[in-house]
Motif scaffolding. Structure first.
Motif, mmCIF file in Angstrom:
data_model
loop_
_atom_site.group_PDB
_atom_site.id
_atom_site.type_symbol
_atom_site.label_atom_id
_atom_site.label_comp_id
_atom_site.label_asym_id
_atom_site.label_seq_id
_atom_site.Cartn_x
_atom_site.Cartn_y
_atom_site.Cartn_z
ATOM 1 N N LYS A 114 -9.826 -7.239 -2.793
ATOM 2 C CA LYS A 114 -9.031 -6.466 -1.825
ATOM 3 C C LYS A 114 -9.242 -4.970 -2.025
ATOM 4 O O LYS A 114 -9.379 -4.223 -1.063
ATOM 5 C CB LYS A 114 -7.533 -6.769 -1.981
ATOM 6 C CG LYS A 114 -7.082 -8.028 -1.332
ATOM 7 C CD LYS A 114 -5.566 -8.147 -1.484
ATOM 8 C CE LYS A 114 -5.054 -9.494 -1.072
ATOM 9 N NZ LYS A 114 -3.600 -9.614 -1.285
ATOM 10 N N GLY B 202 -10.851 -2.509 0.708
ATOM 11 C CA GLY B 202 -10.125 -1.323 1.141
ATOM 12 C C GLY B 202 -10.941 -0.055 0.993
ATOM 13 O O GLY B 202 -10.925 0.816 1.863
ATOM 14 N N THR C 152 -13.789 -0.101 3.730
ATOM 15 C CA THR C 152 -13.306 0.096 5.095
ATOM 16 C C THR C 152 -12.461 1.351 5.252
ATOM 17 O O THR C 152 -12.115 1.726 6.373
ATOM 18 C CB THR C 152 -12.474 -1.113 5.564
ATOM 19 O OG1 THR C 152 -11.334 -1.262 4.716
ATOM 20 C CG2 THR C 152 -13.294 -2.381 5.564
ATOM 21 N N ASP D 7 -9.428 1.603 4.185
ATOM 22 C CA ASP D 7 -8.047 1.153 4.374
ATOM 23 C C ASP D 7 -7.301 1.284 3.046
ATOM 24 O O ASP D 7 -7.398 0.436 2.169
ATOM 25 C CB ASP D 7 -8.039 -0.297 4.863
ATOM 26 C CG ASP D 7 -6.650 -0.819 5.184
ATOM 27 O OD1 ASP D 7 -5.660 -0.101 4.923
ATOM 28 O OD2 ASP D 7 -6.563 -1.947 5.692
ATOM 29 N N ARG D 8 -6.553 2.368 2.926
ATOM 30 C CA ARG D 8 -5.851 2.642 1.672
ATOM 31 C C ARG D 8 -4.794 1.586 1.363
ATOM 32 O O ARG D 8 -4.532 1.282 0.211
ATOM 33 C CB ARG D 8 -5.186 4.029 1.737
ATOM 34 C CG ARG D 8 -6.136 5.178 2.001
ATOM 35 C CD ARG D 8 -6.804 5.725 0.808
ATOM 36 N NE ARG D 8 -5.826 6.306 -0.109
ATOM 37 C CZ ARG D 8 -6.071 6.521 -1.389
ATOM 38 N NH1 ARG D 8 -7.239 6.238 -1.883
ATOM 39 N NH2 ARG D 8 -5.156 7.031 -2.166
ATOM 40 N N SER D 9 -4.191 1.025 2.399
ATOM 41 C CA SER D 9 -3.167 0.006 2.203
ATOM 42 C C SER D 9 -3.749 -1.223 1.514
ATOM 43 O O SER D 9 -3.170 -1.750 0.555
ATOM 44 C CB SER D 9 -2.549 -0.379 3.544
ATOM 45 O OG SER D 9 -1.623 -1.417 3.384
ATOM 46 N N THR D 10 -4.891 -1.688 1.993
ATOM 47 C CA THR D 10 -5.546 -2.854 1.388
ATOM 48 C C THR D 10 -6.006 -2.529 -0.029
ATOM 49 O O THR D 10 -5.866 -3.349 -0.936
ATOM 50 C CB THR D 10 -6.744 -3.307 2.241
ATOM 51 O OG1 THR D 10 -6.276 -3.616 3.558
ATOM 52 C CG2 THR D 10 -7.422 -4.529 1.664
ATOM 53 N N GLU D 11 -6.528 -1.331 -0.217
ATOM 54 C CA GLU D 11 -6.967 -0.909 -1.548
ATOM 55 C C GLU D 11 -5.795 -0.908 -2.530
ATOM 56 O O GLU D 11 -5.896 -1.428 -3.645
ATOM 57 C CB GLU D 11 -7.576 0.487 -1.449
ATOM 58 C CG GLU D 11 -8.141 1.006 -2.746
ATOM 59 C CD GLU D 11 -8.762 2.379 -2.606
ATOM 60 O OE1 GLU D 11 -9.045 2.981 -3.660
ATOM 61 O OE2 GLU D 11 -8.954 2.863 -1.471
#
Length: 57
Positions: A19, A23, A26, A28-32
């Protein structure tokens, strides 16, 4: 710590790393951050199980 617990924690750690990597790729800081959280949770579970094991012996 049972073998099943070790496997579950290892899987959770690997999922967290995946994940986090997704993140980062892509943007995507939330997923990271979710990946980092999953890894931390796995580490805490391992530490707790190690403490339990230490008192069994």
């Amino acid at each position: 710590m049972s073998a099943t617990d070790k496997i579950k924690n290892a899987i959770e750690d690997v999922e967290g790393k995946a994940k986090e990597a997704l993140g980062k790729v892509t943007g995507d800081r939330s997923t990271e951050n979710e990946g980092k959280k999953d890894q931390a949770k796995s580490d805490l579970k391992n530490a707790g199980e190690n403490v339990k094991d230490a008192f069994k012996h």
